[in-house]
Scaffold this motif. Structure first.
Motif, PDB file in Angstrom:
ATOM      1  N   SER A  50       3.652  -1.353  -6.974  1.00  0.00           N
ATOM      2  CA  SER A  50       3.508  -0.041  -6.336  1.00  0.00           C
ATOM      3  C   SER A  50       2.049   0.294  -6.045  1.00  0.00           C
ATOM      4  N   PRO A  95       0.522  -1.458  -1.512  1.00  0.00           N
ATOM      5  CA  PRO A  95      -0.029  -0.505  -0.542  1.00  0.00           C
ATOM      6  C   PRO A  95      -1.455  -0.833  -0.125  1.00  0.00           C
ATOM      7  N   ARG A  96      -2.239  -1.389  -1.031  1.00  0.00           N
ATOM      8  CA  ARG A  96      -3.606  -1.766  -0.683  1.00  0.00           C
ATOM      9  C   ARG A  96      -3.628  -2.976   0.244  1.00  0.00           C
ATOM     10  N   THR A 136      -2.170   1.161   6.099  1.00  0.00           N
ATOM     11  CA  THR A 136      -3.357   1.180   5.254  1.00  0.00           C
ATOM     12  C   THR A 136      -4.420   2.054   5.907  1.00  0.00           C
ATOM     13  N   GLY A 148       0.170  -1.707   2.909  1.00  0.00           N
ATOM     14  CA  GLY A 148       0.397  -0.309   3.250  1.00  0.00           C
ATOM     15  C   GLY A 148       1.637   0.319   2.677  1.00  0.00           C
ATOM     16  N   ILE A 149       2.452  -0.451   1.957  1.00  0.00           N
ATOM     17  CA  ILE A 149       3.676   0.101   1.376  1.00  0.00           C
ATOM     18  C   ILE A 149       3.985  -0.675   0.096  1.00  0.00           C
ATOM     19  N   GLY A 150       4.483   0.029  -0.932  1.00  0.00           N
ATOM     20  CA  GLY A 150       4.689  -0.578  -2.237  1.00  0.00           C
ATOM     21  C   GLY A 150       6.057  -1.174  -2.430  1.00  0.00           C
ATOM     22  N   LYS A 151       6.611  -1.787  -1.404  1.00  0.00           N
ATOM     23  CA  LYS A 151       7.946  -2.372  -1.467  1.00  0.00           C
ATOM     24  C   LYS A 151       7.924  -3.743  -0.815  1.00  0.00           C
ATOM     25  N   TRP A 157       0.814  -1.557   9.775  1.00  0.00           N
ATOM     26  CA  TRP A 157       0.218  -1.556   8.441  1.00  0.00           C
ATOM     27  C   TRP A 157      -0.307  -0.163   8.106  1.00  0.00           C
TER      28      TRP A 157
END
Length: 762
Positions: free
Chosen positions: A192, A196-197, A617, A200-203, A615
């Motif tokens: 998570s 994202p880093r 980010t 851009g998303i934690g999945k 993305w």
């Protein structure tokens, strides 16, 4: 274990494949010992079906419903464990003090059966006594109103539905805190934070369709046969199709070696099985980063030698940071990579060459990647490897974090986070008319630290076994007992419930398998799986007791009693869960037409911009990262400490223990074992069956686990394994990945002292 030097009680070689007749036998035993035998078949056949309930076990997605059987062995155990005919009655509790119950094992506690009535702790008699819902809610409200909001911790288990979790976060935020310790803090928080880093998303970015199109799967740090068992069907299909499956894992796990699909008539009739791993590399615990950097290093060498290995067009258009990443990889020596990974250069070259040949690659990973001091960086390294060849946002490729519990990802999606974003808080304020707190709250480790420090005064648990799942029980357990208030929502007794605070309430809730009827009729809840599919779940079984209430109803009852002037119409939401979903739709992007879409079999997928090569980010690009060095050792630790990996047994899901067997690893009727490499045993002068004491080999630590039996096992050199949660006593509370706060359950440096050569009888 086949050629051990002496016989040890409860330890014997298991030669069968994962799945197969062993799985069918285990399922039959679970049904016979827990459920009504006439009711069981219909219940199991409703598992993961369009008008049925979502399995309360793992979060692997459902296939299209081409098969009547949409459950596996461990899923069947989860269903029968919940749908058991056994009951914890008021009479039972009157005859068993809390002190006496605490002497029972975790297996025994849950084995007593379903809770049947709301309970309050009676200190004078040291027993749990029935209490009315109304009296319990009223008292909880009185206590909470006298406490500072940030002194209250709101814990969420991954089995809670989207609807319950959304109401829970709404209750806590209207009350005034973002303290949301959550089970994901203990497992995939590194995902998570890290993804994202990177993208851009934690999945994850893959779907089941991608597995049908992939040319290569690299599997790192997970044991699907136990922890996400429905995945075995997918891996079985891939192997039979000839898709290479390259495995990195410290232990040889039977499900990653060979599997017999119980739905494959030929395999069952002929007692045959399918090999799963095409190659199997036993990486040292904590050596994953070194292995990943080794693969990347050879990819760069291949690119320099012949070109066409890296996807330059993709990287130019979609990524940033490659030059710094490549410079660090080039500066990393093969000597360091081999030392830390426990693998040879030749082995890692072979993986890089297989990866370079594949036009579409999926990398799957589990807690063997995340539960380390540098778990977030490990996750980002996997993303880096995929970005090098453009393997995100194209068919058959992507990153696949394997979530454990069946809605741990959904809980986060609907707002269970201690670090809420400003846009979400603004939407809550616009829709509900109160100003939610913006200050970040506590994660699971921080919540436990606050309890130990005495600044946390209350803990409200929406499911789970919080204290047992956390590290360092020696400090955590007494801290639980010092709280002013403990509230636990669950289906069965567990040890956390019995670590009674000054006032403790235990609320029995409906399970996934049970009929949930509210004022407007039968209700459905929703869950999100590992691949971001959201679908409905609706039980049909008669509830275990007339006293049971649904999780949304219990949350609403506490909120009404705590916040008399609440801006939320709690009772109306409980009457009709469609109204909860309408509020989710208004406050969380991606849930448009929520109620309509969950009524379509299979549900719908949440937005995943990276699958479209978009993305989210700060730069608008996918970001390469730099993992400095390769060393996972903590400061002050010697050159080559043994590293402890905590493990689940096959008869276990999270802290729930269904039985005392772990048949794939050849352990029967016991859990007090330490899996060790034969060479490490010889170096330490140990034999199979010796009894030893473990201590945590960190400066200033005196954590111990005494009297555990050595078992010779096929595990990487320098690595030892013991069962979770028993071995959590060896994990320091502050021994975490500093970026995500995840405890380092998978690489604790330990020392071993011989206790006795005497074999322990069962």
């Amino acid at each position: 274990m086949k050629n051990t030097r002496r016989s040890v009680p409860g330890i014997r070689y298991y030669g069968g494949p994962a799945g197969g007749w062993g799985a069918l036998k285990a399922t039959a035993i679970a049904v016979r010992t827990q459920m009504d035998t006439f009711e069981a078949p219909a219940t199991l056949l409703r598992t993961n079906q369009p008008d049925g309930f979502d399995c309360p076990g793992c979060a692997w997605p459902d296939k299209e419903h081409k098969s009547t059987f949409q459950f596996c062995e461990n899923g069947a155990k989860a269903v029968t464990w919940e749908a058991t005919t056994k009951r914890v009655t008021p009479a039972f509790l009157a005859n068993n003090t809390v002190t006496s119950l605490l002497e029972k094992s975790d297996f025994e506690l849950e084995g007593y059966g379903r809770l049947t009535t709301p309970l309050a702790y009676h200190r004078e008699s040291d027993t749990l006594r029935p209490v009315t819902w109304e009296a319990a809610f009223a008292r909880i409200g009185e206590v909470l109103r006298d406490l500072a909001p940030d002194s209250v911790e709101f814990y969420t288990s991954g089995r809670a539905s989207n609807e319950a979790a959304y109401l829970f976060q709404l209750f806590a935020r209207e009350f005034g805190t973002n303290n949301f310790p959550d089970c994901s803090n203990m497992c995939h928080e590194a995902t998570s934070v890290g993804l994202p880093r990177s993208i851009g998303i934690g999945k994850g970015t893959v779907s089941l369709d991608d597995f049908e199109k992939t040319e290569l799967v690299i599997s790192i740090g997970h044991n699907p046969g136990t922890n996400h068992p429905r995945m075995m069907g997918t891996l079985h299909e891939l192997s039979r199709r000839g898709v290479p499956i390259i495995v990195f894992n410290p232990l040889k796990e039977r499900a990653l070696e060979r599997f017999a699909d119980p739905q494959n008539v030929v395999e069952m009739a002929t007692y045959r099985s399918t090999d799963i791993a095409s190659t199997y590399f036993q990486v040292r615990a904590g050596g994953d980063a070194a292995a990943l950097k080794g693969i990347a290093k050879h990819l760069l060498a291949l690119e320099a030698e012949c070109g066409g290995v890296l996807d330059r067009d993709f990287m130019t258009e979609h990524t940033q940071g490659f030059d710094a990443f490549a410079a660090d990889i080039a500066a990393t020596s093969w000597q360091d990579i081999e030392r830390e990974s426990g693998l040879t250069r030749e082995q890692l070259l072979s993986v890089a060459e297989a990866y370079a040949k594949s036009n579409a690659t999926i990398i799957t990973y589990g807690m063997g990647i995340t539960q380390h001091n540098k778990g977030t960086r490990n996750v980002r390294l996997i993303a880096d490897l995929l970005l090098m060849r453009g393997n995100i946002g194209k068919p058959g490729a992507g990153i696949c974090p394997l979530r454990g519990h069946s809605n741990v990802q959904g809980n986060r999606t609907v707002g269970i986070t201690e670090k809420p974003g400003a846009p979400f808080l603004k939407r809550l304020e616009e829709v509900f008319g109160f100003t939610p707190p913006a200050k970040h709250g506590h994660d699971a480790v921080q919540a436990t630290q606050a309890m130990i420090a005495g600044t946390a005064k209350a803990l409200i648990c929406l499911g789970g076994n919080f204290a047992v799942a956390m590290p360092d029980h020696r400090r955590g357990f007494p801290a639980m007992r010092a709280l002013d208030l403990g509230v636990h929502v669950g289906t069965k007794l567990n040890r956390t419930h019995l670590l009674v605070s000054k006032e403790t309430f235990i609320f029995p809730c409906l399970g996934r398998t049970e009929l949930d009827e509210q004022r407007t009729g039968r209700q459905s809840v929703t869950v999100e799986d590992s691949m971001s599919m959201v679908h409905a779940s609706s039980g049909k079984l008669k509830p275990a007791s007339k006293e049971l209430r649904s999780e949304p109803a219990i949350v609403a009852g506490m909120a009404l009693a705590t916040i008399p002037d609440s801006k939320v119409d709690w009772q109306t939401l409980v009457d009709d869960y469609d109204l909860i979903r309408e509020l989710i739709e208004q406050t969380i992007p991606g849930f448009e037409d929520y109620n309509a879409r969950i009524r379509v079999p299979g549900g719908f997928r949440m937005p995943l911009p990276p699958t479209e090569r978009v993305w989210p980010t700060a730069s608008g690009k996918a970001m390469f990262s730099v993992f400095e060095g390769v060393d996972e050792n903590a400061p002050g630790v010697g050159e080559n400490p043994l590293r402890l990996v905590t493990l689940r047994s096959h008869d276990q899901y999270n802290t729930t223990i269904y039985a005392l067997d772990d048949r794939y690893r050849g352990v029967f009727g016991r859990r007090d074992v330490l899996f060790m490499n034969k060479g490490d045993m010889a170096q330490l002068g140990l034999e199979h069956g010796d009894r030893v004491d473990l201590h945590t080999a960190l400066p200033g630590s005196d954590l111990r686990l005494d009297d555990i039996t050595v078992v010779e096992y096929d595990i990487s050199a320098g690595t030892v394994g013991a069962y979770y949660p028993e071995a959590n006593v060896l994990v320091p509370l502050d021994y975490t990945d500093k970026e995500s706060g995840t405890p380092s359950y998978k690489s604790v440096p330990v020392g071993i002292t011989l206790r006795s050569k005497e074999i322990r009888p069962l």
